[in-house]
Scaffold this motif. Structure first.
Motif, PDB file in Angstrom:
ATOM      1  N   ALA A 263       0.905  -1.064  -0.055  1.00  0.00           N
ATOM      2  CA  ALA A 263      -0.148  -0.018   0.103  1.00  0.00           C
ATOM      3  C   ALA A 263       0.833   1.247  -0.172  1.00  0.00           C
ATOM      4  CB  ALA A 263      -0.801   0.039   1.058  1.00  0.00           C
ATOM      5  N   ALA A 264       0.461   2.357  -0.683  1.00  0.00           N
ATOM      6  CA  ALA A 264       1.193   3.638  -0.767  1.00  0.00           C
ATOM      7  C   ALA A 264       0.468   4.777  -0.228  1.00  0.00           C
ATOM      8  CB  ALA A 264       1.920   3.517  -2.028  1.00  0.00           C
ATOM      9  N   ILE A 265       0.786   5.736   0.259  1.00  0.00           N
ATOM     10  CA  ILE A 265      -0.025   6.964   0.497  1.00  0.00           C
ATOM     11  C   ILE A 265       1.238   8.124   0.092  1.00  0.00           C
ATOM     12  CG2 ILE A 265      -0.853   8.534   2.065  1.00  0.00           C
ATOM     13  CD1 ILE A 265      -1.432   6.339   4.004  1.00  0.00           C
ATOM     14  N   VAL A 266       1.019   8.732  -0.976  1.00  0.00           N
ATOM     15  CA  VAL A 266       1.729   9.890  -1.447  1.00  0.00           C
ATOM     16  C   VAL A 266       1.185  11.159  -1.668  1.00  0.00           C
ATOM     17  CG1 VAL A 266       3.080  10.300  -3.676  1.00  0.00           C
ATOM     18  CG2 VAL A 266       2.429   7.802  -3.384  1.00  0.00           C
ATOM     19  N   SER A 267       1.928  11.949  -0.531  1.00  0.00           N
ATOM     20  CA  SER A 267       1.496  13.385  -0.621  1.00  0.00           C
ATOM     21  C   SER A 267       2.335  14.289  -1.555  1.00  0.00           C
ATOM     22  CB  SER A 267       1.362  13.878   0.697  1.00  0.00           C
ATOM     23  OG  SER A 267       0.598  13.083   1.508  1.00  0.00           O
ATOM     24  N   VAL A 268       1.796  15.087  -2.403  1.00  0.00           N
ATOM     25  CA  VAL A 268       2.686  16.095  -3.275  1.00  0.00           C
ATOM     26  C   VAL A 268       2.056  17.353  -3.111  1.00  0.00           C
ATOM     27  CG1 VAL A 268       3.251  13.892  -4.604  1.00  0.00           C
ATOM     28  CG2 VAL A 268       1.108  15.162  -5.354  1.00  0.00           C
ATOM     29  N   ARG A 280      -1.367   9.512 -10.442  1.00  0.00           N
ATOM     30  CA  ARG A 280      -1.781   7.895 -10.231  1.00  0.00           C
ATOM     31  C   ARG A 280      -1.385   7.374 -11.944  1.00  0.00           C
ATOM     32  NH1 ARG A 280      -5.389   5.907  -7.381  1.00  0.00           N
ATOM     33  NH2 ARG A 280      -6.269   7.404  -5.627  1.00  0.00           N
ATOM     34  N   GLU A 281      -1.184   8.153 -12.798  1.00  0.00           N
ATOM     35  CA  GLU A 281      -0.719   7.866 -14.125  1.00  0.00           C
ATOM     36  C   GLU A 281       0.730   7.460 -14.337  1.00  0.00           C
ATOM     37  OE1 GLU A 281      -1.864   6.465 -17.562  1.00  0.00           O
ATOM     38  OE2 GLU A 281      -3.357   7.482 -16.430  1.00  0.00           O
ATOM     39  N   ARG A 282       1.577   8.457 -13.560  1.00  0.00           N
ATOM     40  CA  ARG A 282       2.987   8.119 -13.251  1.00  0.00           C
ATOM     41  C   ARG A 282       3.407   6.982 -12.695  1.00  0.00           C
ATOM     42  NH1 ARG A 282       5.183  14.237 -12.019  1.00  0.00           N
ATOM     43  NH2 ARG A 282       4.260  15.243 -14.333  1.00  0.00           N
ATOM     44  N   LEU A 283       2.607   6.650 -11.490  1.00  0.00           N
ATOM     45  CA  LEU A 283       2.735   5.247 -10.758  1.00  0.00           C
ATOM     46  C   LEU A 283       2.079   4.027 -11.422  1.00  0.00           C
ATOM     47  CD1 LEU A 283       2.333   6.870  -7.342  1.00  0.00           C
ATOM     48  CD2 LEU A 283       4.205   6.626  -8.275  1.00  0.00           C
ATOM     49  N   LYS A 284       1.440   3.979 -12.405  1.00  0.00           N
ATOM     50  CA  LYS A 284       1.185   2.840 -13.089  1.00  0.00           C
ATOM     51  C   LYS A 284       2.044   1.691 -13.207  1.00  0.00           C
ATOM     52  CE  LYS A 284      -3.473   3.681 -15.224  1.00  0.00           C
ATOM     53  NZ  LYS A 284      -4.376   4.094 -16.509  1.00  0.00           N
ATOM     54  N   PRO A 285       3.441   2.052 -13.630  1.00  0.00           N
ATOM     55  CA  PRO A 285       4.531   0.914 -13.577  1.00  0.00           C
ATOM     56  C   PRO A 285       4.594   0.265 -12.388  1.00  0.00           C
ATOM     57  CG  PRO A 285       5.171   2.927 -14.722  1.00  0.00           C
ATOM     58  CD  PRO A 285       3.954   3.349 -14.030  1.00  0.00           C
ATOM     59  N   VAL A 286       4.315   0.844 -11.354  1.00  0.00           N
ATOM     60  CA  VAL A 286       4.610   0.307  -9.866  1.00  0.00           C
ATOM     61  C   VAL A 286       3.805  -0.888  -9.620  1.00  0.00           C
ATOM     62  CG1 VAL A 286       5.338   0.689  -7.543  1.00  0.00           C
ATOM     63  CG2 VAL A 286       5.652   2.423  -9.406  1.00  0.00           C
ATOM     64  N   HIS A 287       4.170  -2.156 -10.129  1.00  0.00           N
ATOM     65  CA  HIS A 287       3.031  -3.134  -9.826  1.00  0.00           C
ATOM     66  C   HIS A 287       2.858  -3.772  -8.398  1.00  0.00           C
ATOM     67  CE1 HIS A 287       2.514  -3.286 -14.418  1.00  0.00           C
ATOM     68  NE2 HIS A 287       3.846  -3.370 -14.373  1.00  0.00           N
ATOM     69  N   GLU A 288       3.847  -3.255  -7.701  1.00  0.00           N
ATOM     70  CA  GLU A 288       4.069  -3.713  -6.481  1.00  0.00           C
ATOM     71  C   GLU A 288       2.821  -3.196  -5.495  1.00  0.00           C
ATOM     72  OE1 GLU A 288       8.504  -4.004  -7.232  1.00  0.00           O
ATOM     73  OE2 GLU A 288       6.729  -2.715  -7.715  1.00  0.00           O
ATOM     74  N   VAL A 289       2.469  -1.855  -5.819  1.00  0.00           N
ATOM     75  CA  VAL A 289       1.438  -1.079  -5.163  1.00  0.00           C
ATOM     76  C   VAL A 289      -0.068  -1.618  -5.788  1.00  0.00           C
ATOM     77  CG1 VAL A 289       0.335   1.043  -4.535  1.00  0.00           C
ATOM     78  CG2 VAL A 289       3.084   0.683  -4.783  1.00  0.00           C
ATOM     79  N   SER A 290      -0.693  -2.211  -4.608  1.00  0.00           N
ATOM     80  CA  SER A 290      -1.976  -2.694  -4.908  1.00  0.00           C
ATOM     81  C   SER A 290      -3.043  -1.590  -4.507  1.00  0.00           C
ATOM     82  CB  SER A 290      -2.251  -4.064  -4.492  1.00  0.00           C
ATOM     83  OG  SER A 290      -1.464  -4.887  -4.750  1.00  0.00           O
ATOM     84  N   HIS A 291      -2.739  -0.693  -3.555  1.00  0.00           N
ATOM     85  CA  HIS A 291      -3.714   0.037  -2.932  1.00  0.00           C
ATOM     86  C   HIS A 291      -2.868   1.357  -2.896  1.00  0.00           C
ATOM     87  CE1 HIS A 291      -5.992   2.170   0.249  1.00  0.00           C
ATOM     88  NE2 HIS A 291      -6.880   1.060  -0.213  1.00  0.00           N
TER      89      HIS A 291
END
Length: 302
Positions: A263-268, A280-291
């Motif tokens: 799970a990841a919480i990203v504050s920007v 969200r679009e930029r993080l699509k390649p990070v398959h490990e993150v399911s939430h």
């Protein structure tokens, strides 16, 4: 979730091999219980302290493997329950930690008993004890093969997605096989060479090795239970989000919620030209993150 259209989503983070691993663990529990009863009974009949100790040693393992089986069952049953914010993916790690704790206590017990026996040697019926110990070893090898395949499979699924519940069951069986080998060597040396001291000496060696396995397993499972940051995934997220130079990460949390899920919480803080969907679009390649949870704040114009 990384899916923009999905506004409601489930929190099922069980490993892809969950059901198969659960089945394997249950088979091993049954095998271990049968062997354990046999060893304890044979220990009483032959008056062999070595067999009794090995039988009770196996009993603690049957208990630990039982914990692993119960963890699989519980995780599956409550996988969709709203009681758990991030599902039941970590139940296996809790089972693994409890199992490692038992393994550590077993190592301590074997160590203490071995030291006592070294100081006060006891009479052992080497022949019968060796025969039963060999049967015990065969049971351990069969159990290790059953669990080992699933253990390798869980590593194959994802480098960062090992199933700590299966790993703990596997470690217990390997530890049992190891102590069985030591017992056989010591019993044969006692019978043919008269080295009665070798039995407790091997016990001490076995206790040290088992304690080291227990410690490493406790470290791995405790890290997951305490939501330790996965630096590999965190670095990947940081790189993908900040690379274009239009946003800055102000807060980042990345942790394991299941054998193959993070799970990841990203504050920007970003330029007005960007928004949460951009991240969200930029993080699509990070398959490990399911939430994934994204918090976006627009930087005030200078």
């Amino acid at each position: 979730m990384n899916n923009d259209i999905s506004y409601t989503h489930e929190h099922v983070f069980l490993g892809s091999s969950h059901d198969e691993n659960a089945k394997r663990t249950l088979w091993v529990v049954m095998l271990t219980v049968v062997m354990m009863v046999g060893e304890i009974a044979a220990g009483y009949i032959t008056g062999s302290m070595a067999l009794l100790a090995d039988g009770f040693h196996m009993a603690t393992h049957a208990g630990a493997l039982g914990i692993a089986a119960a963890a699989y069952s519980y995780a599956k049953r409550y996988a969709s329950s709203t009681r758990y914010s991030f599902g039941t993916g970590k139940v296996g790690d809790l089972g693994g930690f409890a199992s490692a704790l038992i393994l550590g206590l077993v190592a301590l017990g074997i160590g203490v008993e071995s030291v006592i026996r070294l100081l006060q040697p006891t009479e052992v019926q080497f022949g019968t004890a060796t025969f039963i110990a060999i049967i015990g070893l065969i049971v351990n090898i069969v159990s290790a093969l059953l669990l080992g395949h699933g253990h390798d499979h869980s590593h194959h699924d994802s480098h960062h997605g090992s199933d700590n519940n299966l790993r703990s069951a596997y470690v217990h069986v390997i530890a049992d096989a190891f102590t069985s080998v030591l017992a056989i060597v010591a019993l044969l040396a006692g019978r043919y060479l008269g080295w009665v001291w070798l039995d407790p000496a091997m016990g001490i060696v076995g206790a040290i090795v088992i304690a080291r396995w227990a410690w490493s397993l406790m470290g791995a499972t405790a890290g997951v239970l305490l939501d330790q940051t996965d630096n590999h995934v965190a670095e990947e997220i940081r790189e993908l989000v900040e690379q274009p130079g239009d946003v800055t990460i102000t807060d980042l949390h990345v942790w394991r919620v299941g054998p193959e899920a993070h799970a990841a919480i990203v504050s920007v803080l970003g330029e007005p030209t960007t928004n949460a969907d951009t991240i969200r679009e930029r993080l699509k390649p990070v398959h490990e993150v399911s939430h994934l949870t994204v918090e976006f704040r627009a930087a005030s114009p200078k």
